[in-house]
Design a protein around this motif. Structure first.
Motif, PDB file in Angstrom:
ATOM      1  N   GLU A  36       0.842  -1.193   0.000  1.00 16.83           N
ATOM      2  CA  GLU A  36       0.000   0.000   0.000  1.00 16.83           C
ATOM      3  C   GLU A  36       0.875   1.240   0.000  1.00 16.83           C
ATOM      4  O   GLU A  36       1.764   1.375   0.825  1.00 16.83           O
ATOM      5  CB  GLU A  36      -0.934  -0.023   1.208  1.00 16.83           C
ATOM      6  CG  GLU A  36      -2.163  -0.846   0.930  1.00 16.83           C
ATOM      7  CD  GLU A  36      -2.774  -1.475   2.160  1.00 16.83           C
ATOM      8  OE1 GLU A  36      -3.955  -1.230   2.364  1.00 16.83           O
ATOM      9  OE2 GLU A  36      -2.079  -2.190   2.894  1.00 16.83           O
ATOM     10  N   PHE A  37       0.607   2.119  -0.968  1.00 18.03           N
ATOM     11  CA  PHE A  37       1.427   3.322  -1.155  1.00 18.03           C
ATOM     12  C   PHE A  37       0.720   4.535  -0.572  1.00 18.03           C
ATOM     13  O   PHE A  37      -0.459   4.779  -0.857  1.00 18.03           O
ATOM     14  CB  PHE A  37       1.662   3.559  -2.653  1.00 18.03           C
ATOM     15  CG  PHE A  37       2.358   2.422  -3.352  1.00 18.03           C
ATOM     16  CD1 PHE A  37       3.723   2.225  -3.190  1.00 18.03           C
ATOM     17  CD2 PHE A  37       1.647   1.543  -4.162  1.00 18.03           C
ATOM     18  CE1 PHE A  37       4.369   1.178  -3.849  1.00 18.03           C
ATOM     19  CE2 PHE A  37       2.288   0.496  -4.817  1.00 18.03           C
ATOM     20  CZ  PHE A  37       3.642   0.315  -4.658  1.00 18.03           C
ATOM     21  N   PHE A  38       1.446   5.306   0.215  1.00 13.85           N
ATOM     22  CA  PHE A  38       0.948   6.584   0.731  1.00 13.85           C
ATOM     23  C   PHE A  38       1.642   7.651  -0.092  1.00 13.85           C
ATOM     24  O   PHE A  38       2.871   7.717  -0.135  1.00 13.85           O
ATOM     25  CB  PHE A  38       1.322   6.700   2.211  1.00 13.85           C
ATOM     26  CG  PHE A  38       0.608   7.804   2.959  1.00 13.85           C
ATOM     27  CD1 PHE A  38      -0.625   8.294   2.554  1.00 13.85           C
ATOM     28  CD2 PHE A  38       1.175   8.337   4.108  1.00 13.85           C
ATOM     29  CE1 PHE A  38      -1.284   9.289   3.269  1.00 13.85           C
ATOM     30  CE2 PHE A  38       0.535   9.332   4.840  1.00 13.85           C
ATOM     31  CZ  PHE A  38      -0.697   9.811   4.425  1.00 13.85           C
TER      32      PHE A  38
ATOM     33  N   HIS B 210      -0.057   6.601   9.818  1.00 13.03           N
ATOM     34  CA  HIS B 210      -0.734   6.020   8.659  1.00 13.03           C
ATOM     35  C   HIS B 210      -0.146   4.636   8.324  1.00 13.03           C
ATOM     36  O   HIS B 210      -0.869   3.644   8.226  1.00 13.03           O
ATOM     37  CB  HIS B 210      -0.595   6.965   7.460  1.00 13.03           C
ATOM     38  CG  HIS B 210      -1.137   6.417   6.181  1.00 13.03           C
ATOM     39  ND1 HIS B 210      -2.296   6.884   5.611  1.00 13.03           N
ATOM     40  CD2 HIS B 210      -0.686   5.439   5.350  1.00 13.03           C
ATOM     41  CE1 HIS B 210      -2.539   6.204   4.499  1.00 13.03           C
ATOM     42  NE2 HIS B 210      -1.568   5.326   4.313  1.00 13.03           N
ATOM     43  N   GLU B 211       1.171   4.591   8.170  1.00 12.53           N
ATOM     44  CA  GLU B 211       1.819   3.343   7.732  1.00 12.53           C
ATOM     45  C   GLU B 211       1.635   2.215   8.745  1.00 12.53           C
ATOM     46  O   GLU B 211       1.377   1.071   8.381  1.00 12.53           O
ATOM     47  CB  GLU B 211       3.311   3.577   7.489  1.00 12.53           C
ATOM     48  CG  GLU B 211       3.609   4.396   6.247  1.00 12.53           C
ATOM     49  CD  GLU B 211       2.948   3.843   5.008  1.00 12.53           C
ATOM     50  OE1 GLU B 211       2.938   2.619   4.813  1.00 12.53           O
ATOM     51  OE2 GLU B 211       2.414   4.638   4.229  1.00 12.53           O
TER      52      GLU B 211
ATOM     53  N   HIS C   3      -1.515   0.423   8.573  1.00  9.92           N
ATOM     54  CA  HIS C   3      -1.480  -0.738   7.664  1.00  9.92           C
ATOM     55  C   HIS C   3      -0.837  -1.937   8.360  1.00  9.92           C
ATOM     56  O   HIS C   3      -1.295  -3.071   8.217  1.00  9.92           O
ATOM     57  CB  HIS C   3      -0.659  -0.422   6.421  1.00  9.92           C
ATOM     58  CG  HIS C   3      -1.292   0.557   5.495  1.00  9.92           C
ATOM     59  ND1 HIS C   3      -2.594   0.458   5.078  1.00  9.92           N
ATOM     60  CD2 HIS C   3      -0.796   1.659   4.883  1.00  9.92           C
ATOM     61  CE1 HIS C   3      -2.877   1.461   4.248  1.00  9.92           C
ATOM     62  NE2 HIS C   3      -1.794   2.207   4.131  1.00  9.92           N
TER      63      HIS C   3
ATOM     64  N   HIS D 150      -6.697   1.243   3.117  1.00  6.85           N
ATOM     65  CA  HIS D 150      -7.066   2.615   2.754  1.00  6.85           C
ATOM     66  C   HIS D 150      -8.571   2.772   2.645  1.00  6.85           C
ATOM     67  O   HIS D 150      -9.266   1.829   2.302  1.00  6.85           O
ATOM     68  CB  HIS D 150      -6.464   2.975   1.382  1.00  6.85           C
ATOM     69  CG  HIS D 150      -5.011   3.286   1.434  1.00  6.85           C
ATOM     70  ND1 HIS D 150      -4.170   3.080   0.375  1.00  6.85           N
ATOM     71  CD2 HIS D 150      -4.241   3.808   2.422  1.00  6.85           C
ATOM     72  CE1 HIS D 150      -2.949   3.460   0.695  1.00  6.85           C
ATOM     73  NE2 HIS D 150      -2.958   3.900   1.936  1.00  6.85           N
TER      74      HIS D 150
HETATM   75 ZN    ZN Z   1      -1.401   3.805   3.091  1.00  9.93          ZN
END
Ligand code: ZN
Length: 314
Positions: A70-72, A266-267, A270, A276
């Motif tokens: 998952e990319f922020f 945030h990270e 996950h 998300h």
């Molecule tokens: Zn994320």
């Protein structure tokens, strides 16, 4: 038809079958929607990264596989990628990951903690600790202890090694590893074109498999078994040599600065298996950075509650 042509057709058939094998596990809609219909070859970069890593894990005979990334981001969002539709969960007391009972453990890799923007390792570590403490103290995780383990100097991560940015470390030194600040090129390699300047950080989760590479569910909770999670931060932000010099990593900074604790919260959301969503609604787990945010919002807490309220029972 000559034998040569038959042989050629045979080869083409095999190629076609293996191409199907590679695309079949693409479960979530997001990745598929983003793909251009013009180029059947263009697998989503995040998915391609997972598949490439898994080929190597299989070749090494290891019973773990990369399952989700998952990319922020800043600016444009990027789809998350998963291999299986079935979700994954940590298994309480799982001996395969050397679980510390019902605790979830984490570690901050100090060797890559300093940033090109000028932060010292102790500063980023304190901000990451603050993010994890926020989750640990939150109501949905009241029956879970998120416990910090010391960085004893051994390499605690593996995902970077598959892209030539580190060694294959020990993946079971802690459940969650905040692996530090890595070069822009690493994020370009993992995220594909534009990843280097768009991805602030990403989380990658591995699951356990049996000896044949089939995912396990040893506690019969209908979830795949999480093996480990790693978080990587992009050091291009605030690097004077790069075009992201104007968005430096900082401590308690507002935009255009990038706040370490916000991204860590945030990270590690996950890492604690929250995906998300939104916006709307506004949430810590929105996929695009929206400025300093140190407190989980209602949707974050609802999501965490769904995941953790029954812990440590299946
Ligand atoms: Zn994320």
């Amino acid at each position: 038809m000559s034998r040569r042509i038959l042989a050629f057709l045979g080869g083409a058939l095999v190629l076609t079958v293996s191409a199907c094998d590679r695309t079949e596990p693409v479960a979530p809609g997001a990745a598929v929607v983003e793909r251009s219909p013009m180029s059947a070859q263009s697998v989503d970069p995040g998915l391609a990264a997972l598949l490439a890593v898994n080929e190597q894990l299989a070749a090494r005979g290891l019973s773990i596989r990369a399952e989700a990334i998952e990319f922020f981001t800043i600016g444009e969002g990027r789809p998350s990628n998963r291999i299986h539709q079935q979700e994954f969960r940590w298994v309480p007391g799982d001996p395969r990951r050397l679980a510390q009972g019902d605790d979830i453990t984490y570690l901050v890799d100090r060797s890559d903690g300093a940033t090109a923007s000028g932060l010292k390792s102790a500063q980023t570590e304190a901000a990451i600790d603050a993010g994890l403490l926020t989750w640990d103290d939150s109501e949905p995780l009241k029956t879970v202890d998120v416990v910090k383990l010391a960085d004893r100097g051994a390499d605690p991560d593996i995902f970077d090694s598959f892209f030539g940015f580190g060694r294959f470390g020990n993946p079971f030194l802690a459940d969650i590893v905040n692996a530090g600040w890595l070069p822009r090129a690493f994020f370009e390699a993992v995220g594909g074109p534009g990843g280097g300047r768009g991805i602030l950080a990403f989380s990658v989760t591995f699951i356990f498999t049996d000896d044949d590479g089939v995912p396990t569910d040893i506690n019969g909770d209908n979830y795949l078994d999480t093996a480990l999670n790693e978080v990587y931060y992009n050091d291009t932000f605030g690097d004077r040599r790069d075009d992201r010099a104007g968005n430096p990593w900082g401590i308690n900074v507002v935009l255009p600065g990038i706040d370490v604790e916000t991204v860590a919260l945030h990270e590690n959301g996950h890492s604690l298996e929250l995906g998300h969503f939104g916006p709307p609604p506004a949430a810590v787990l929105n996929p695009v950075y929206a400025g300093l945010r140190h407190v989980p919002l209602a949707p974050d807490l609802a999501g965490m509650n769904a995941i953790w309220s029954s812990w440590p029972n299946p």
